[in-house]
Design a protein around this motif. Structure first.
Motif, PDB file in Angstrom:
ATOM      1  N   ARG A  40       6.250  -9.355   3.696  1.00 51.48           N
ATOM      2  CA  ARG A  40       5.021  -9.979   4.194  1.00 51.48           C
ATOM      3  C   ARG A  40       4.171 -10.474   3.033  1.00 51.48           C
ATOM      4  O   ARG A  40       3.580 -11.552   3.090  1.00 51.48           O
ATOM      5  CB  ARG A  40       4.254  -8.960   5.032  1.00 51.48           C
ATOM      6  N   ALA A  41       4.135  -9.672   1.948  1.00 50.18           N
ATOM      7  CA  ALA A  41       3.373 -10.080   0.765  1.00 50.18           C
ATOM      8  C   ALA A  41       4.057 -11.262   0.070  1.00 50.18           C
ATOM      9  O   ALA A  41       3.390 -12.194  -0.386  1.00 50.18           O
ATOM     10  CB  ALA A  41       3.217  -8.902  -0.197  1.00 50.18           C
ATOM     11  N   PHE A  93       0.813  -1.213   0.000  1.00 50.56           N
ATOM     12  CA  PHE A  93       0.000   0.000   0.000  1.00 50.56           C
ATOM     13  C   PHE A  93       0.849   1.267   0.000  1.00 50.56           C
ATOM     14  O   PHE A  93       2.069   1.217   0.065  1.00 50.56           O
ATOM     15  CB  PHE A  93      -0.940  -0.019   1.202  1.00 50.56           C
ATOM     16  N   HIS A 116      12.765 -10.377  16.513  1.00 49.46           N
ATOM     17  CA  HIS A 116      11.670 -10.407  17.476  1.00 49.46           C
ATOM     18  C   HIS A 116      11.401  -9.051  18.104  1.00 49.46           C
ATOM     19  O   HIS A 116      10.684  -8.937  19.078  1.00 49.46           O
ATOM     20  CB  HIS A 116      11.919 -11.504  18.513  1.00 49.46           C
ATOM     21  N   LEU A 141       7.216  -1.803  14.425  1.00 50.33           N
ATOM     22  CA  LEU A 141       6.936  -0.363  14.433  1.00 50.33           C
ATOM     23  C   LEU A 141       8.180   0.452  14.766  1.00 50.33           C
ATOM     24  O   LEU A 141       8.196   1.667  14.608  1.00 50.33           O
ATOM     25  CB  LEU A 141       5.829  -0.044  15.445  1.00 50.33           C
ATOM     26  N   PHE A 171       2.930 -14.049   9.382  1.00 52.22           N
ATOM     27  CA  PHE A 171       1.478 -13.917   9.552  1.00 52.22           C
ATOM     28  C   PHE A 171       0.670 -14.659   8.480  1.00 52.22           C
ATOM     29  O   PHE A 171      -0.194 -15.477   8.795  1.00 52.22           O
ATOM     30  CB  PHE A 171       1.117 -12.434   9.547  1.00 52.22           C
ATOM     31  N   ASN A 177       2.193  -0.328   6.271  1.00 52.71           N
ATOM     32  CA  ASN A 177       1.210  -0.726   7.283  1.00 52.71           C
ATOM     33  C   ASN A 177       1.555  -2.056   7.937  1.00 52.71           C
ATOM     34  O   ASN A 177       0.768  -2.990   7.895  1.00 52.71           O
ATOM     35  CB  ASN A 177      -0.205  -0.767   6.679  1.00 52.71           C
ATOM     36  N   PRO A 178       2.734  -2.140   8.567  1.00 56.54           N
ATOM     37  CA  PRO A 178       3.034  -3.383   9.285  1.00 56.54           C
ATOM     38  C   PRO A 178       2.067  -3.566  10.443  1.00 56.54           C
ATOM     39  O   PRO A 178       1.544  -2.583  10.957  1.00 56.54           O
ATOM     40  CB  PRO A 178       4.460  -3.157   9.797  1.00 56.54           C
ATOM     41  N   PHE A 179       1.849  -4.832  10.831  1.00 57.19           N
ATOM     42  CA  PHE A 179       1.010  -5.083  11.998  1.00 57.19           C
ATOM     43  C   PHE A 179       1.798  -4.719  13.255  1.00 57.19           C
ATOM     44  O   PHE A 179       3.023  -4.807  13.259  1.00 57.19           O
ATOM     45  CB  PHE A 179       0.621  -6.563  12.068  1.00 57.19           C
ATOM     46  N   PRO A 180       1.110  -4.338  14.333  1.00 56.85           N
ATOM     47  CA  PRO A 180       1.823  -4.042  15.581  1.00 56.85           C
ATOM     48  C   PRO A 180       2.326  -5.315  16.250  1.00 56.85           C
ATOM     49  O   PRO A 180       1.918  -5.657  17.347  1.00 56.85           O
ATOM     50  CB  PRO A 180       0.777  -3.313  16.428  1.00 56.85           C
ATOM     51  N   LEU A 226      -1.363 -18.423   8.972  1.00 55.66           N
ATOM     52  CA  LEU A 226      -2.820 -18.537   8.997  1.00 55.66           C
ATOM     53  C   LEU A 226      -3.355 -19.335   7.821  1.00 55.66           C
ATOM     54  O   LEU A 226      -4.431 -19.883   7.879  1.00 55.66           O
ATOM     55  CB  LEU A 226      -3.452 -17.148   9.033  1.00 55.66           C
ATOM     56  N   SER A 259       9.772  -5.144  17.711  1.00 57.65           N
ATOM     57  CA  SER A 259       8.540  -4.641  17.087  1.00 57.65           C
ATOM     58  C   SER A 259       8.819  -4.045  15.715  1.00 57.65           C
ATOM     59  O   SER A 259       9.791  -3.311  15.518  1.00 57.65           O
ATOM     60  CB  SER A 259       7.912  -3.579  17.979  1.00 57.65           C
TER      61      SER A 259
END
Lengths: 251, 295
Positions: free
Chosen positions: A160-161, A91, A142, A146, A107, A95-98, A111, A144
């Motif tokens: 991640r993608a 995007f 390991h 952010l 991730f 927008n990484p996850f926290p 899943l 964060s």
């Protein structure tokens, strides 16, 4: 060259608003395709039809067809989640996850199909290497996500993608929020990625399109005005509106 | 009046209003605490009340209030969170959702005595649940459920769109996106809101007069079989809560120290509600740090 996406007479309405008009376009495999045009011309909307992200908005209606390797992704039997695994997206804003760096990359695979610890470690390393981020973060997996810089966060989003093993990577102005050095890194990365992936990128920066892409498509008011190899579009545009836009006379 | 004077006058008015409100609150809290805190002792908090003798405690009432709160949360949290998720993620915005939202607002602002009478007619008599903790919990559900729906809906809506899109773009289903991306982000807000809403449940009296009842059976705190009528854990026994107890001894208490007991119990009630509030704030800050700072 094989065609990855074949778009035929695509129409998109937001309620009454006709946002995309009769788009026909083909996107070759393992190439970088830039979509350019002034704000509101429909280039981002078009990008989001390729992985059906517009489905989230209830007033959107799509007609026509988009074939991904021969199958129409707007067929009623289409599994949208499967489609989005094959067509990844990065995007505008990182927008990484926290969560931790490792967890961000793990991730998707975790899943989708619960791989074992060892396999997951391998996927994470491979994806981070693929996004040229491994050397910078391998000791801090390991920590964060952010805490990373904006450019690193964006490459993390690319990793991640990549971790769900897509065929196509959509990039929605993915460098516009970054500084010039981070932008350059991602542009170099795109050159690496096109060996394995088909890349479709929206950019508001014509110089970036000229530097990075193999093919460029010019959008205006929801229509494709011109689509050709980048060099040709920028040196000898056929349509006078394309010429006006790339020489900076509007937009 | 020049703009400068107007500005000065407005500043003075606003500051005096703020000072007035703070003084009012501080005075109220101070009055309750000063009057009651001297009466609070371990014995007072744990022993049973006396009917006509001095020296009774509030042990069973305190336990009842806490137990009733737990029962209410067991009912309202799953329902409220579920409905909140539906409202924020599944329901198409339109007249129907506006209607649900209106009902939720109306329910949460219902006069509590009306809910109490409704509970008496429907829950206690029609459903035959009698004066019991369970009836009380159902009556409290009427206030608490709307709060839970609103808290969850707002918390989920507060999740940045980018986070949701990131998950969907990885090919995750809507449900997995909600459970593994949106809920973890929304959870601190939901928990903070739940603790704050608990304060209201804890202090409620009017809705419980006719549902949980105004008496407690003789409780045997060594009997933990929830089906036994003397067990404190039996949800189908009548239970006088702390707030109801305060009301009752103030209006018809026969013990010579009824006034002190009421004052002490009020102080306990206020302290517990304050504790809920501070816990909620502390927890909210803790989760915020945990989510944003690096480990």
């Amino acid at each position: 060259m094989t065609t990855k996406f074949e778009v035929n007479e695509l129409q998109l309405h937001y309620g009454e608003f006709h946002a995309l008009k009769q788009i026909s376009l083909s996107i070759p495999e393992r190439s970088v395709n830039a979509l350019i045009g002034p704000s509101g011309c429909g280039k981002s909307t078009f990008l989001r039809t390729l992985n059906r992200m517009n489905d989230m908005i209830s007033s959107v209606r799509v007609d026509g067809e988009i074939k991904l390797s021969g199958t129409n992704i707007y067929d009623t039997g289409m599994d949208v989640e499967e489609l989005r695994k094959r067509v990844g997206m990065v995007f505008q804003q990182p927008n990484p996850f926290p969560k931790s760096i490792y967890e961000n990359v793990a991730f998707g695979p975790r899943l989708h199909r619960k791989p074992g610890r060892k396999e997951l470690d391998e996927i994470v390393e491979k994806s981070l290497r693929g996004a040229s981020l491994w050397d910078e973060v391998k000791d801090d997996l390991h920590k964060s996500a952010l805490g990373l810089s904006g450019g690193q966060q964006q490459r993390l989003c690319i990793a991640r993608a990549l971790a769900v093993n897509p065929e196509v990577l959509l990039m929605d102005e993915s460098t516009s929020a970054l500084d010039p050095i981070s932008t350059l890194k991602i542009e170099e990365l795109i050159q690496e990625l096109k060996k394995d992936y088909t890349i479709v990128m929206v950019t508001h920066n014509m110089h970036q399109a000229a530097r990075v892409s193999d093919y460029t498509t010019f959008f205006l008011n929801g229509e494709v005005i011109e689509s050709s190899p980048t060099e040709k579009l920028f040196s000898t545009p056929v349509d006078h509106r394309t010429e006006q836009y790339i020489t900076g006379r509007f937009g | 009046m020049s703009a400068k004077t107007a500005n000065r006058v407005a500043t003075i008015v606003i500051i005096s209003v703020a000072v007035f409100i703070v003084a009012l609150l501080a005075g109220l809290l101070g009055f309750i605490l000063v009057r009651g805190i001297g009466h609070i002792s371990f014995d007072f908090l744990t022993s049973a009340p006396q009917t006509i003798k001095a020296g009774g405690g509030i042990g069973p009432q305190l336990f009842n209030s806490l137990f009733l709160l737990v029962l209410t949360l067991i009912i309202t949290v799953p329902l409220g969170v579920g409905a909140g998720i539906y409202m924020s993620e599944y329901a198409k915005p339109g007249r129907f959702t506006d209607f649900i939202r209106l009902i939720v607002e109306v329910l949460s602002s219902f006069p509590s005595i009306v809910v109490g009478l409704f509970g008496l007619l429907v829950i206690v008599n029609l459903f035959g649940l009698g004066f019991s903790l369970f009836s009380g919990a159902l009556a409290l559900t009427v206030f608490n459920l709307p709060l839970m729906v609103r808290i969850t809906e707002q918390a989920i809506r507060g999740v940045p769109r980018e986070q949701k899109e990131a998950s969907l773009a990885l090919g995750l289903s809507r449900w997995k996106t909600i459970t593994s991306v949106m809920m973890p982000i929304a959870l601190p807000t939901i928990i903070t809101g739940t603790i704050l809403a608990s304060g209201r449940v804890f202090g409620e009296a009017a809705a419980l007069l006719f549902t949980a009842g105004m008496t407690s059976p003789r409780l045997d705190f060594s009997n933990w079989n929830p089906l036994s009528p003397t067990s404190p854990l039996n949800p189908f026994r009548p239970a006088e809560t702390l707030a109801v107890h305060i009301w009752k001894i103030n209006s018809e208490g026969l013990a010579p120290d009824a006034a002190q007991i009421a004052a002490g119990a009020s102080a306990v009630l206020v302290i517990v509600v304050l504790l809920f509030n501070f816990t909620a704030r502390w927890f909210g800050r803790y989760m915020y740090k945990k989510l944003t700072a690096s480990k």
